[in-house]
Design an enzyme around this catalytic site. Structure first.
Site, short mmCIF file in Angstrom:
data_model
loop_
_atom_site.label_atom_id
_atom_site.label_comp_id
_atom_site.label_asym_id
_atom_site.label_seq_id
_atom_site.Cartn_x
_atom_site.Cartn_y
_atom_site.Cartn_z
N HIS A 40 0.84 -1.20 0.00
CA HIS A 40 0.00 0.00 0.00
C HIS A 40 0.88 1.25 0.00
CE1 HIS A 40 -3.57 2.37 0.72
NE2 HIS A 40 -3.11 2.82 1.87
N GLN A 91 3.95 1.48 -1.13
CA GLN A 91 4.57 1.58 -2.46
C GLN A 91 3.61 2.21 -3.45
OE1 GLN A 91 7.89 1.19 -1.68
NE2 GLN A 91 7.92 0.39 -3.73
N HIS A 103 1.14 4.27 -2.80
CA HIS A 103 1.04 5.69 -2.48
C HIS A 103 2.26 6.45 -2.99
CE1 HIS A 103 -2.39 6.79 0.14
NE2 HIS A 103 -2.45 5.48 0.35
#
Length: 106
Positions: free
Chosen positions: A78, A80, A82
């Site tokens: 998650h 990564q 973002h």
């Protein structure tokens, strides 16, 4: 690196990337209205948060490169996601700034 450390680094990536994203979206809203007063300051702030997110990511990458078998969880993935989307947003906002400058100041 244990699972809790990986999770914390994942949360750091999400938090720093999220802060950068918020700054960039606010900046985009401002330049869309012709306000270029905070461009440099906002880009610097976003870049600093992206640097911090990248530093957290690098810790994990370095650990894995050193041979550690990491139990990567959803939080890191998650984070990564973002980070990568915010890096793309950073590039796009820079282009939008130039376009809006041409429109309002050109």
């Amino acid at each position: 690196m244990n699972k809790e450390e990986l999770q914390m680094l994942g949360f750091e990536i999400v938090a720093y990337s999220g802060d950068a994203r918020s700054t960039l979206m606010t900046l985009l809203s401002e330049v869309r209205q012709g306000n270029f007063e905070h461009v440099e300051e906002a880009l610097k702030d976003a870049d600093e948060n992206l640097k911090l997110a990248h530093n957290s990511q690098t810790k994990i990458l370095a650990d894995e490169a050193a041979g550690s078998n990491l139990d990567i969880g959803f939080i890191f993935i998650h984070g990564q996601d973002h980070l990568m989307t915010t890096l793309l947003l950073r590039d796009l906002v820079q282009d939008f700034i130039e376009l809006y400058k041409d429109k309002f100041q050109g």
